[in-house]
Motif scaffolding. Structure first.
Motif, mmCIF file in Angstrom:
data_model
loop_
_atom_site.group_PDB
_atom_site.id
_atom_site.type_symbol
_atom_site.label_atom_id
_atom_site.label_comp_id
_atom_site.label_asym_id
_atom_site.label_seq_id
_atom_site.Cartn_x
_atom_site.Cartn_y
_atom_site.Cartn_z
ATOM 1 N N CYS B 261 0.834 -1.204 0.000
ATOM 2 C CA CYS B 261 0.000 0.000 0.000
ATOM 3 C C CYS B 261 0.871 1.257 0.000
ATOM 4 O O CYS B 261 1.629 1.497 0.927
ATOM 5 N N CYS B 264 -0.107 4.098 2.917
ATOM 6 C CA CYS B 264 0.285 3.987 4.322
ATOM 7 C C CYS B 264 1.624 3.283 4.470
ATOM 8 O O CYS B 264 2.102 3.106 5.588
ATOM 9 N N GLY B 268 -1.241 -0.083 7.144
ATOM 10 C CA GLY B 268 -2.682 -0.311 7.221
ATOM 11 C C GLY B 268 -3.421 1.011 7.231
ATOM 12 O O GLY B 268 -3.151 1.886 8.052
ATOM 13 N N CYS B 269 -4.362 1.154 6.275
ATOM 14 C CA CYS B 269 -5.161 2.384 6.218
ATOM 15 C C CYS B 269 -6.485 2.047 5.551
ATOM 16 O O CYS B 269 -6.742 0.891 5.242
ATOM 17 N N CYS B 272 -6.244 0.379 1.908
ATOM 18 C CA CYS B 272 -5.882 -1.036 1.828
ATOM 19 C C CYS B 272 -6.708 -1.867 2.799
ATOM 20 O O CYS B 272 -6.370 -3.020 3.071
#
Ligand SMILES: [Zn+2]
Lengths: 793, 337
Positions: B261, B264, B268-269, B272
């Protein structure tokens, strides 16, 4: 599918936390979609022991309880549950706890009595849907201890997103097998110890299969004298973490073993069988059967049934019947463990529109040879957890044993496909971990376990090796061969040129749905024949577009509704028409739409309403990409304003239509403004594309220009005048520009004035004034005699 | 006219020019010394009456004088601050420019063009096929057995018995294999269809780009190579790819490809979905059954295939969160690309 993390840890030794496990499994194709804690509503909830229960002085339904939570700590709680009693242990939500429905616990006054906490049901805690009373905890639970720990709810659910080929991974043992292949430790399988009684099952039930294709194997056990109740907490917890609701001990046990082994089982209330027998047969067309969800289902011969010889008791592998369902009154059970053919289950599921955990597993492919193992596991759990006497023996009908597939694996082929340098022992280790048997040799003979119906060829085994070996370990290589220089697709090249031309003129490219609304299409052309979708998503998206116009009009509407003032759109796309053959005719078209005014967004220009000639200008841009000329001629078409509707011809072929859309039709598209539209056959234009042109030498002698203005009747077309000019001139007239058009006070009514700039040039000399005057005079004479033109001073 | 006379004219001109203090005065001197009635022009005009050597010498002198005076005029004009252009009257240079509004390519076309260009550079030809297909080309020849759960992976629109709207551009594989002999290296872009309700995540029409390569000894490593090269060119050199096993009936082994991704950096955001990875395409080694259906010998040839959703790629690149925007054709959206 959802499986408890703690369960997997019990089945195989590995040292990874949930996130690591999830990503490792994902990388071998056993994709974990999400990881979530089993319960999120258990903060500030503890084990409470009820010491006293007194009636509430003002509210008859309520009781006042003194609850102990740890040594010397007590609390007054008002409770309305019917099952509250002294000595019972139950979850106590303390101040700060948030229940499933969002209720935040605090001390409250309940009709004059302060309640400092709340005794909770399973439903209130989000553990299950049971709201019949407060949850009863096991007597061994320690008062005051954290409920999550006391209930082993300190667990995490792994949510799997599995591909349809992987029937083997729809179970805890299946996932554990993949984990074992990754970490090297073995899978610890559960055991099944049964104390059978002397009476033989075969003496009380007869099993026969009428359709051995649909049901290659059917095995049954009989258990008598069971006491149905709740299953033990550890089992409920496992089911909960795996997303299955606890119902009663028998149903829970069959579900548990289904999750454990991936093999669906069914328990019948044997007392409700009309005869002591099982007959597996196809349903007859129109036969009706009530499934356990209480719905009467009309069957056909695609559906396989389990019957007692008189009436159906279940739809094989899909859903049980209401009538033979296990209830709290059930004492005698017939346990079914069978193997049903995937395509029969699939057809039945499609016909009935009925999906279930059981059906999914059978449809993807269960294991015919695990049938007795799963059956024994269920029987032993029932014996231990629900009492009952297990009758001796399994009644197992398996007329034609299904043997494991044997195939040859060439280690060289593995390395050839994967570009690896794996040795045969590495491959054998992977296959052993996946429970494939391997007979070594120059080529390996691989015996595929029957729980892997997806593996039938060498290439399938190669994939298994690749996925465990790890795709990340396969090298990355750029270019092995083939020619590097390839020619562009001429259609794409020409489309790019057409797009470039239109974008340069300020047009926006649009992409509209090829599935269109029949009402809109018919509005544009009531006679239109279209390709129709048999299973549309809605009635207004049912036809394949026969033209790009309706899509463009919708896009025009979209922009008008957002107050866009300059709307210049085009699309190049495929249209479909019935051909009388199997596949419809597909042709590409190019369409344009104009609405609003041009040049309105800049102080330096004066906005002008779009006219037909704006549209024509865009078409001329495309025309210039070809070596043919475009001709316009009036035509009648109900979708267009009769005064502004023209057929467009290129060479001898009609390529489309252009003009102003009829206002009555625009109204049907909710458009109140004027819209000009052209739609042309892209195939013909493409076929006329100019070949690469060679350079033309630049003229060596100067040009001479003469401007003339003439007055003619309004009805005289410009093209006629141009033709007259052309015919009267010699080859020294190299260009004629239409400079001006005037109607108004300066000329008589019914007349118009046109001004032309005539450009003269000769290849071999500088022209003299006399040369030009001679030609000019001839032209003027011709214009006078043919069109009654007069020169304007 | 003698040499001296010409030299004298130049001297006079020089003196007079030096006295000027406006552009108008300089212009009147230009007329006086270089205009049609000037002495220098008179000399030039009289040249035709002279002969041979004389003509040559006089012409040269007059031309030199003309150039000298022109230079003096220009230099002096510059030294007194130059002349005014037509642009000077009340110029508000802060008004917006007079710009002819241009149109735009649709973001799908733009994305397709960018992707096609990358594969073109790696030796892929473009092939196209019909959007309405037979069951055989869309499923049967691609190793989707009838009555197999794999068929449920695709929600299909039917327009007749065994005739459907293609669910992917993979049928082009079969059509091209039938026409050609390996090596075959092709990309097939085009519209595909799925029978699914329209939502922010899904539209019944979508664009797919299929790519495939068949030759002797094409391996999984070649597949990884071409996709890594593509991703680095399209998303940037520091892109990270992840190949994970998956299932498609027409490839074996099959893989799903994720990119790290870029929003981020893998932490993790929302983009994604907190996984750190974004799925961009599916791929694999072409299944031997596909080769059998077109009479290629799978023992002689091997190949790979991959397929990507163009909207998906464009949505990632431009962070578009609603697929319907592509088909609404709102100019306020289209003009952003
Ligand atoms: Zn992210």
């Amino acid at each position: 599918m959802q499986i408890s993390y703690n369960w997997l840890r019990e089945l195989v030794d590995f040292g990874w936390d949930t996130q690591t496990l999830a990503s490792k499994l994902t990388l071998i194709g056993t994709a974990v979609e999400s990881v979530q804690p089993v319960s999120t509503n258990l903060e500030n909830v503890v084990v409470g022991k009820i010491l006293t229960v007194e009636p509430h002085p003002h509210a008859p339904g309520l009781k006042i309880c003194k609850v102990e939570l740890g040594r010397d700590v007590q609390m007054n709680v008002v409770c309305g549950a019917p099952n509250v009693k002294v000595g019972m242990k139950s979850p106590l939500a303390l101040s700060g706890a948030v229940l499933k429905d969002g209720l935040r616990i605090q001390s409250v006054d309940k009709q004059g009595v302060v309640s400092e906490g709340m005794l909770c049901s399973q439903a209130e805690l989000g553990i299950s849907e049971d709201h019949s009373g407060i949850m009863e905890l096991e007597a061994t639970a320690k008062s005051g201890s954290d409920l999550k720990t006391a209930l082993s709810l300190d667990d995490v659910s792994l949510n799997f997103d599995l591909t349809p080929n992987r029937a083997d991974s729809l179970s805890a043992i299946g996932i554990a097998r993949d984990i074992a292949a990754l970490c090297g430790s073995p899978v610890k399988r559960p055991t099944a110890e049964i104390k059978e009684i002397a009476d033989k099952a075969a003496a009380v039930v007869d099993v026969s299969i009428e359709d051995p294709i649909g049901c290659p194997r059917y095995a049954a056990r009989v258990i008598k004298g069971v006491k149905i109740g709740r299953s033990p907490w550890w089992m409920q917890q496992r089911l909960l973490a795996s997303g299955i609701r606890a119902i009663n001990s028998i149903v829970d046990i069959t579900n548990y073993v289904m999750l454990e082994y991936g093999h669906p089982l069914h328990a019948f209330d044997f007392a409700n069988f009309a005869q002591p027998r099982v007959l597996v047969r196809r349903a007859t067309d129109g036969e009706v059967f009530r499934t356990l969800d209480g719905i009467d289902r009309k069957l056909n011969s695609d559906v396989l049934l389990i019957t007692d010889g008189v009436k159906p008791v279940a739809i094989a592998g899909i859903m049980g019947g209401e009538f033979s369902e296990v209830t709290n009154k059930t004492t005698d059970i017939l346990l079914e463990s069978a193997y049903f053919d995937p395509s029969v289950i699939r057809r039945g599921r499609k016909y009935l529109g009925l999906q279930s955990e059981s059906q999914t597993r059978f449809e993807r492919g269960a294991d015919p040879n695990i049938v007795p193992i799963a059956l024994d596991r269920v029987a032993s759990l029932i014996e231990h957890l629900a009492g009952g006497r297990v009758l001796a023996g399994i009644v197992d009908v398996y007329p034609q044993k299904i043997h494991p597939v044997k195939l040859e694996l060439r280690p060289s082929r593995v390395n050839q496909i994967l570009a690896t340098e794996m040795s045969a022992p590495v491959m054998i280790d992977i296959l052993h971990a996946l429970e494939f048997k391997v007979i070594p040799g120059k080529n390996l003979t691989v015996e595929v376990p029957t729980f892997r119906p997806d593996v039938t060829r060498e290439i399938d085994v190669i994939e298994e090796i690749a996925r465990i070996y790890g795709y990340e370990k396969i090298p990355t290589r750029l270019f092995s061969g083939g020619k590097l220089l390839v020619s562009r697709n001429p259609r794409e090249v020409f489309a790019a040129k057409a797009r470039e031309s239109l974008i340069g003129q300020g047009y926006y490219e649009v992409v509209t749905n090829s599935i269109v609304d029949p009402k809109q299409v018919r509005r544009l052309d009531p006679q239109q024949e279209c390709v129709e979708i048999l299973n549309p998503i809605s009635e207004d998206l049912k036809w394949l577009r026969p033209s790009l116009i309706s899509g463009l009009l919708n896009a025009v509407y979209e922009n008008i509704s957002h107050q866009v003032r300059t709307i210049k759109l085009f699309e190049i796309g495929t249209v479909m028409a019935p051909s009388g053959k199997q596949l419809p005719n597909e042709t590409q078209r190019i369409a344009l739409a104009l609405s609003g005014s041009d040049m309105g967004e800049n102080w330096a220009f004066h906005p002008t309403e779009f006219t037909f000639h704006d549209l024509k200008g865009a078409i001329e841009g495309i025309e210039r990409l070809t070596d043919r000329r475009v001709i316009y001629s009036p035509v009648s078409n109900a979708a267009f304003d009769p005064a502004c509707c023209f057929e467009v011809t290129m060479g001898v072929e009609t390529i489309g239509i252009c003009g102003a859309i009829q206002p009555a039709i625009l109204r049907a598209f909710n458009i109140k403004a004027e819209v000009l539209v052209a739609e042309l056959n892209f195939e013909v234009i493409l076929a006329s594309a100019s070949p690469t042109k060679s350079y033309q030498q630049l003229p060596r002698f100067p040009i001479s220009e003469r401007d003339i203005a003439i007055v003619v009747d309004e009805g005289v077309f410009c093209a006629e005048l141009l033709e007259t000019i052309r015919n009267a001139a010699d080859q020294t007239l190299v260009e004629t520009v239409v400079l001006d058009l005037y109607k108004g006070k300066q000329v008589d009514s019914g007349k118009k004035s046109l001004a032309f700039r005539l450009v003269f040039q000769d290849e071999s000399r500088t022209l003299t004034d006399a040369d030009i005057e001679r030609v000019l005079n001839k032209m003027v004479e011709s214009l006078k005699s043919k069109h009654g033109a007069t020169l304007r001073a | 006219m003698s040499d001296d006379r010409i030299a004298q004219i130049v001297t006079e001109a020089k003196a007079e020019i030096a006295q000027c203090n406006s552009a108008d005065q300089i212009e009147s001197l230009r007329v006086k010394y270089l205009g049609r009635k000037s002495a220098v022009v008179a000399v030039l005009r009289g040249l035709k009456d002279l002969d041979g050597e004389q003509r040559k010498v006089a012409g040269q002198q007059a031309n030199e004088a003309k150039e000298q005076i022109e230079l003096l005029l220009a230099d002096h004009l510059q030294s007194i601050g130059g002349a005014k252009s037509n642009q000077s009257a009340g110029l508000d240079y802060t008004l917006p420019g007079r710009r002819y509004p241009e149109g735009k390519l649709h973001p799908i076309t733009r994305t397709l063009n960018e992707i096609i260009d990358i594969f073109y550079g790696m030796g892929f030809e473009v092939a196209l096929g019909p959007e309405v297909e037979t069951e055989y080309y869309n499923f049967g020849a691609l190793n989707f057995p009838p009555d197999h759960p794999a068929r449920d992976m695709q929600d299909t629109f039917y327009v007749g018995k065994d005739v459907l709207l293609r669910t992917h551009t993979s049928p082009v594989q079969i059509r091209e294999f039938e026409k050609r002999k390996p090596p075959v290296r092709i990309i097939a872009p085009g519209r595909s269809y799925r029978q699914e309700a329209i939502s922010a995540r899904s539209y019944c029409v979508f664009y797919q780009l299929e790519g495939f390569y068949v030759d002797h000894n094409v391996t999984f490593a070649d597949l990884k190579g071409v996709l890594v090269a593509f991703a680095q060119t399209y998303f940037g050199d520091d892109v990270k790819l992840r190949f994970r096993p998956s299932f498609f009936p027409f490839t074996e082994p099959s893989a799903e490809v994720d990119i790290y991704c870029f929003l981020c950096g893998g932490k993790g955001c929302r983009l994604c979905k907190h996984e750190g990875w974004l799925e961009i395409l599916g791929c694999g080694m072409i299944d031997p059954n596909v080769f059998k259906s077109v009479n290629y010998d799978p023992e002689v040839y091997s190949g790979y295939a991959f397929g990507m959703g163009i909207e998906r790629i464009a949505m990632l690149k431009y962070r578009i969160d609603d697929i319907r925007l592509f088909f609404d054709n709102d100019i306020r959206f289209l003009r952003q690309f």
